[in-house]
Design a protein around this motif. Structure first.
Motif, short mmCIF file in Angstrom:
data_model
loop_
_atom_site.label_atom_id
_atom_site.label_comp_id
_atom_site.label_asym_id
_atom_site.label_seq_id
_atom_site.Cartn_x
_atom_site.Cartn_y
_atom_site.Cartn_z
N MET A 26 0.82 -1.21 0.00
CA MET A 26 0.00 0.00 0.00
C MET A 26 0.85 1.26 0.00
O MET A 26 0.48 2.27 -0.61
CB MET A 26 -0.92 0.00 1.22
CG MET A 26 -2.01 -1.06 1.18
SD MET A 26 -3.18 -0.85 -0.19
CE MET A 26 -4.06 0.63 0.33
N SER A 27 2.00 1.23 0.67
CA SER A 27 2.85 2.41 0.75
C SER A 27 3.76 2.57 -0.45
O SER A 27 4.28 3.66 -0.71
CB SER A 27 3.69 2.38 2.04
OG SER A 27 4.56 1.26 2.05
N GLY A 154 2.53 8.80 -8.23
CA GLY A 154 1.89 9.35 -7.04
C GLY A 154 2.69 9.05 -5.79
O GLY A 154 3.86 8.61 -5.86
N PRO A 155 2.11 9.27 -4.61
CA PRO A 155 2.81 9.04 -3.34
C PRO A 155 3.34 7.62 -3.23
O PRO A 155 2.66 6.66 -3.58
CB PRO A 155 1.72 9.31 -2.30
CG PRO A 155 0.76 10.23 -2.98
CD PRO A 155 0.75 9.81 -4.41
N GLY A 156 4.61 7.51 -2.76
CA GLY A 156 5.23 6.20 -2.60
C GLY A 156 5.94 5.69 -3.84
O GLY A 156 6.55 4.63 -3.81
N ASP A 190 -9.91 1.65 -2.36
CA ASP A 190 -8.57 1.09 -2.45
C ASP A 190 -8.68 -0.31 -3.04
O ASP A 190 -9.53 -1.11 -2.60
CB ASP A 190 -7.91 1.01 -1.07
CG ASP A 190 -7.68 2.39 -0.46
OD1 ASP A 190 -7.27 3.28 -1.21
OD2 ASP A 190 -7.92 2.55 0.75
N PHE A 191 -7.84 -0.61 -4.02
CA PHE A 191 -7.87 -1.91 -4.69
C PHE A 191 -6.62 -2.72 -4.33
O PHE A 191 -5.51 -2.18 -4.28
CB PHE A 191 -7.94 -1.74 -6.21
CG PHE A 191 -9.30 -1.32 -6.69
CD1 PHE A 191 -10.22 -2.24 -7.15
CD2 PHE A 191 -9.66 0.02 -6.68
CE1 PHE A 191 -11.47 -1.85 -7.59
CE2 PHE A 191 -10.91 0.42 -7.12
CZ PHE A 191 -11.82 -0.51 -7.57
N ALA A 201 -0.95 -3.34 -4.78
CA ALA A 201 -1.98 -2.43 -4.30
C ALA A 201 -2.12 -1.23 -5.24
O ALA A 201 -1.14 -0.72 -5.79
CB ALA A 201 -1.65 -1.94 -2.90
N LEU A 202 -3.37 -0.81 -5.42
CA LEU A 202 -3.70 0.41 -6.16
C LEU A 202 -4.54 1.30 -5.23
O LEU A 202 -5.76 1.36 -5.34
CB LEU A 202 -4.48 0.09 -7.44
CG LEU A 202 -3.81 -0.83 -8.47
CD1 LEU A 202 -4.75 -1.10 -9.63
CD2 LEU A 202 -2.51 -0.20 -8.96
N PRO A 203 -3.89 1.97 -4.28
CA PRO A 203 -4.65 2.84 -3.37
C PRO A 203 -5.22 4.04 -4.10
O PRO A 203 -4.79 4.39 -5.21
CB PRO A 203 -3.60 3.27 -2.34
CG PRO A 203 -2.28 3.10 -3.03
CD PRO A 203 -2.45 1.97 -3.99
#
Length: 214
Positions: A26-27, A154-156, A190-191, A201-203
């Motif tokens: 996720m991160s 994006g973030p991360g 969130d996927f 993860a695809l937040p």
């Protein structure tokens, strides 16, 4: 109960391991992680099973797509190991009650993303949205046969992260990605995309673009 399978061998430590792996996913969106401690319940993939074992409990309703709803091994094991409420796939009006939704690979092609009613949270509690787990045929960060090529930013993510998803239905995956764009951050879904023991993860904070076929 005739189909009960083993869950985590060491409930606390195995759950913590899976949680840390999911936190990494996720991160660092687009990063593939492995969940390899438990076999899948029934026809559920091992990683999907471990995501639920690590994150769900008797206070988190789970929505199952049709394949899993009719899989006795899935429903009996989720009831036994988690005691969670299982929501029926036909009752789309209660999808919004689910903390987790699980869509089998066999159900992806026929899933109507535009009519889904998964909860996207609210401005006060955006974190209470549904986490959607989607099973696919394959995942990779490198080109691999016939696959949907995505670019994640994006973030991360330092610059850009490529992701290749193998599936039997690209149209449905594109509809899923379109759904992600319809909600304004911080609201959204969130996927977690799963293949076998792999997870990515695809937040909602990640921008996902479909790249043209080479």
């Amino acid at each position: 109960m005739s189909a009960i399978a083993a869950g985590f061998g060491d409930t606390i430590h195995d759950s913590q391991f899976c949680f840390r792996q999911l936190l990494t996913a996720m991160s660092q969106p687009g990063t593939l992680v492995e969940l390899n401690l438990v076999q899948g319940f029934g026809h559920m993939m091992p990683a999907s099973t471990q995501v639920l074992l690590a994150l769900a409990d008797n206070s988190t309703p789970v929505w199952l797509s049709e394949q899993f709803e009719h899989d006795v091994a899935v429903t009996e094991n989720l009831n036994f190991h988690l005691g969670c409420s299982l929501l029926k796939s036909q009752q789309h009006d209660i999808q919004k009650q689910a903390n987790f939704a699980l869509i089998a690979e066999q159900d992806v092609a026929d899933f109507n993303w535009s009519q889904s009613q998964f909860y996207v949270g609210n401005e006060e509690y955006p974190d209470r949205s549904t986490t959607v787990i989607v099973e696919v045929a394959g995942l990779s960060n490198q080109p691999c046969g016939s696959a949907l090529h995505l670019s994640l930013t994006g973030p991360g993510i330092e610059t850009e992260k490529p992701l290749f998803i193998q599936s039997h239905c690209f149209d449905s995956l594109n509809a899923m990605l379109t759904l992600r764009k319809t909600h304004r951050f911080p609201l959204g879904l969130d996927f977690i995309v799963v293949s076998g023991e792999q997870v990515v993860a695809l937040p909602r904070s990640t921008t996902v673009e479909v790249m043209p076929c080479m």
